[in-house]
Design an enzyme around this catalytic site. Structure first.
Site, PDB file in Angstrom:
ATOM      1  N   HIS A  72       1.226   5.325  -2.204  1.00  0.00           N
ATOM      2  CA  HIS A  72       0.622   6.267  -3.167  1.00  0.00           C
ATOM      3  C   HIS A  72       1.757   6.935  -3.932  1.00  0.00           C
ATOM      4  O   HIS A  72       2.300   7.951  -3.483  1.00  0.00           O
ATOM      5  CB  HIS A  72      -0.213   7.313  -2.438  1.00  0.00           C
ATOM      6  CG  HIS A  72      -1.426   6.759  -1.745  1.00  0.00           C
ATOM      7  ND1 HIS A  72      -2.702   6.897  -2.239  1.00  0.00           N
ATOM      8  CD2 HIS A  72      -1.539   6.045  -0.603  1.00  0.00           C
ATOM      9  CE1 HIS A  72      -3.559   6.297  -1.413  1.00  0.00           C
ATOM     10  NE2 HIS A  72      -2.873   5.776  -0.418  1.00  0.00           N
TER      11      HIS A  72
ATOM     12  N   GLU B   5     -11.308   4.420   7.253  1.00  0.00           N
ATOM     13  CA  GLU B   5     -10.116   5.157   7.710  1.00  0.00           C
ATOM     14  C   GLU B   5     -10.592   6.408   8.445  1.00  0.00           C
ATOM     15  O   GLU B   5     -10.513   7.530   7.959  1.00  0.00           O
ATOM     16  CB  GLU B   5      -9.207   5.537   6.532  1.00  0.00           C
ATOM     17  CG  GLU B   5      -7.874   6.116   6.985  1.00  0.00           C
ATOM     18  CD  GLU B   5      -6.991   6.595   5.848  1.00  0.00           C
ATOM     19  OE1 GLU B   5      -7.424   6.542   4.676  1.00  0.00           O
ATOM     20  OE2 GLU B   5      -5.855   7.032   6.126  1.00  0.00           O
TER      21      GLU B   5
ATOM     22  N   HIS C 210      -9.769   1.643   0.454  1.00  0.00           N
ATOM     23  CA  HIS C 210      -9.529   2.389   1.681  1.00  0.00           C
ATOM     24  C   HIS C 210     -10.841   2.288   2.452  1.00  0.00           C
ATOM     25  O   HIS C 210     -11.875   2.761   1.974  1.00  0.00           O
ATOM     26  CB  HIS C 210      -9.214   3.847   1.378  1.00  0.00           C
ATOM     27  CG  HIS C 210      -7.811   4.079   0.901  1.00  0.00           C
ATOM     28  ND1 HIS C 210      -7.309   3.531  -0.249  1.00  0.00           N
ATOM     29  CD2 HIS C 210      -6.803   4.816   1.450  1.00  0.00           C
ATOM     30  CE1 HIS C 210      -6.047   3.917  -0.392  1.00  0.00           C
ATOM     31  NE2 HIS C 210      -5.715   4.697   0.611  1.00  0.00           N
TER      32      HIS C 210
ATOM     33  N   HIS D 237       0.845  -1.209   0.000  1.00  0.00           N
ATOM     34  CA  HIS D 237       0.000   0.000   0.000  1.00  0.00           C
ATOM     35  C   HIS D 237       0.872   1.248   0.000  1.00  0.00           C
ATOM     36  O   HIS D 237       1.464   1.614   1.020  1.00  0.00           O
ATOM     37  CB  HIS D 237      -0.905   0.000   1.245  1.00  0.00           C
ATOM     38  CG  HIS D 237      -1.952   1.064   1.240  1.00  0.00           C
ATOM     39  ND1 HIS D 237      -3.300   0.790   1.295  1.00  0.00           N
ATOM     40  CD2 HIS D 237      -1.864   2.420   1.186  1.00  0.00           C
ATOM     41  CE1 HIS D 237      -3.986   1.930   1.285  1.00  0.00           C
ATOM     42  NE2 HIS D 237      -3.130   2.942   1.216  1.00  0.00           N
TER      43      HIS D 237
ATOM     44  N   ASP E  75       2.260   3.425   2.894  1.00  0.00           N
ATOM     45  CA  ASP E  75       1.271   4.437   2.522  1.00  0.00           C
ATOM     46  C   ASP E  75       1.951   5.690   1.957  1.00  0.00           C
ATOM     47  O   ASP E  75       2.452   5.654   0.850  1.00  0.00           O
ATOM     48  CB  ASP E  75       0.365   4.769   3.715  1.00  0.00           C
ATOM     49  CG  ASP E  75      -1.024   5.243   3.282  1.00  0.00           C
ATOM     50  OD1 ASP E  75      -1.264   5.376   2.069  1.00  0.00           O
ATOM     51  OD2 ASP E  75      -1.873   5.488   4.159  1.00  0.00           O
TER      52      ASP E  75
ATOM     53  N   GLN F  56     -10.180   8.721  -4.793  1.00  0.00           N
ATOM     54  CA  GLN F  56      -9.883   9.462  -3.560  1.00  0.00           C
ATOM     55  C   GLN F  56     -11.063  10.303  -3.061  1.00  0.00           C
ATOM     56  O   GLN F  56     -11.274  10.461  -1.872  1.00  0.00           O
ATOM     57  CB  GLN F  56      -8.666  10.368  -3.792  1.00  0.00           C
ATOM     58  CG  GLN F  56      -8.346  11.343  -2.677  1.00  0.00           C
ATOM     59  CD  GLN F  56      -7.660  10.704  -1.493  1.00  0.00           C
ATOM     60  OE1 GLN F  56      -6.477  10.394  -1.531  1.00  0.00           O
ATOM     61  NE2 GLN F  56      -8.419  10.491  -0.418  1.00  0.00           N
TER      62      GLN F  56
HETATM   63 FE   FE2 Z   1      -3.678   5.014   1.419  1.00  0.00          FE
END
Ligand code: FE2
Length: 439
Positions: free
Chosen positions: A69, A223, A220, A67, A319, A162
């Site tokens: 980005h 979170e 996701h 994971h 992440d 997102q």
């Molecule tokens: Fe993430």
């Protein structure tokens, strides 16, 4: 023989066994492991091919990043810093930065971080890529990067909405287009959708799209520190009923850190039956969660120990790397695992190797890597990492950098030892041996 690694300690592929005695690993001209044999210090090394003397160092299958980005990496402070430190302000900062993306910008930043990962021994990477952008600039750029690194690294791209699938204008159409352009995994962000119903609908859309195209799902999920955010039960049920099972992953699930005991028990049973994977991201979770708490302030992580005990596959991800959600970050999986093991209190003698497996084998299961493409066994690609430490515990404690990273039979990265010279009072200058008093 193209290469031989002599005198290495192998970690069994479960990641849970004690390191074995020393072994030699022979690599054929085809870049695959020809055989693994017991080390014999009386035997002469072969005259041809690359010789790597392991000196009892741990030889592990490559690290796996489940994971990250890469599209947002290295944008911290652009166009402005995240001053509240919340997930929500991070999304707002990124939304502004996203408008200025170019193909070259994304390729340059993603490639830089992939180079760091390669040097750290990470050869399999799952990156999320924001597809709530009508131009899909980042996606196209990452698809290009995936092709460029294909010979040495395996990059999976998650189409990550997102700003929502239902709540973002044309969110579903953009997600579909991302899959059509070649994304490997379908993402979602149900807790960010406007309503509970939108969140459930977004997961249904993600699973339907994944089934339609034979892809995996990685959402996701939950979170947030809201104990009423319960989308992981929806994700697990969809995974169970669709048959996607271990091809589905719930990332973050930090709300689980706030669930009551009765619901947690129910959830542990559902998650273990469903076969889904969980990915905790200790840097982001410790940093972003608990921001709305007075004291007592929550730890911010999902139920790592409890879900492992329930038989659920849990991995650790890095992440964010220097972006609106984490101004620091190195893309180093040993750092992720060290922070994760403290955050999740995986500090018992039996737990520490488990933390190591959460950035190796357990992360490999998240990506769906098969035994014939991941592991140090005859016939598998000769991709492995030699650590200057005899065990996972020592590698984690000393945060060692790999001595060698080998990808498909070729040396990809090499880090010579760098001793520290100390002039201790009353003694002649000598090198510090950080491993000296330990097994
Ligand atoms: Fe993430």
């Amino acid at each position: 023989m193209r290469m031989i690694v002599r005198g290495a300690r192998l970690l069994h592929t479960s990641g849970l066994s004690e390191p074995s005695g020393l072994s030699d690993v022979e690599v054929g001209e085809d870049g695959r492991i020809a055989r693994v044999i017991p080390y014999d210090d009386q035997k002469e090394p072969p005259a041809t091919g690359i010789l790597i003397e392991a000196h009892g160092g741990l030889l592990t299958a490559p690290f796996v990043e489940p994971h990250i980005h890469l599209d947002t990496a290295l944008t911290a402070g652009e166009p402005r810093p995240n001053t509240s430190g919340t997930l929500w302000e991070g999304i707002a900062c990124w939304s502004e930065r996203k408008r200025t993306l170019t193909r070259e910008d994304v390729i340059a930043r993603a490639t830089e971080v992939l180079r760091w990962q390669a040097a750290h021994g990470v050869l399999h990477v799952r990156t999320h890529c924001d597809v709530t952008d009508p131009s899909l600039t980042a996606l196209d750029a990452l698809l290009e990067v995936r092709d460029r690194v294909r010979d040495v690294m395996n990059l999976q791209i998650v189409a990550f909405p997102q700003e929502g699938i239902v709540s973002f204008p044309d969110g579903e159409a953009l997600l579909r287009e991302a899959v059509a352009r070649g994304a490997d995994v379908v993402g979602a962000i149900p807790h960010f959708e406007d309503t509970r119903e939108d969140g459930v609908a977004s997961l249904r859309t993600a699973f339907a799209l994944a089934e339609e195209h034979g892809l995996r799902v990685d959402a996701h999920c939950d979170e947030i520190d809201d104990e009423q955010s319960r989308f992981v039960e929806v994700l697990a049920t969809l995974a169970l009923r669709s048959g996607l099972r271990e091809r589905a992953t719930a990332s973050h699930t930090t709300a689980m850190g706030s669930y009551n005991g009765a619901y947690s028990f129910k959830l542990q049973r559902l998650l273990s039956r469903s076969g889904i994977n969980l990915v905790a991201n200790p840097f982001a979770n410790l940093n972003l969660q608990g921001r709305f708490d007075a004291y007592p302030k929550r730890r911010g992580l999902t139920q790592v120990r409890e879900m492992l005990a329930a038989g659920v596959n849990v991995a650790f991800g890095h992440d964010d790397v220097m972006d609106p959600w984490n101004a620091l970050g190195t893309a180093n999986p040993l750092q992720t695992a060290l922070v994760g093991l403290y955050a999740a209190q995986l500090t018992g003698a039996d737990d520490i190797p488990v933390a190591f497996s959460m950035v190796t084998d357990r992360a490999a299961r998240v990506l769906g890597l098969d035994a014939d493409e991941y592991g140090i066994t005859a016939g598998a690609p000769a991709s492995f990492v030699l650590l200057p430490a005899p065990s996972p515990e020592e590698a984690l404690r000393r945060q060692v950098r790999p001595r060698y990273v080998v990808s498909r039979g070729s040396v990809l990265a090499e880090t010579p030892p760098a001793p520290t010279r100390l002039s201790w009072p009353g003694e002649p200058p000598s090198d510090v041996d950080f491993a000296r008093r330990l097994r």
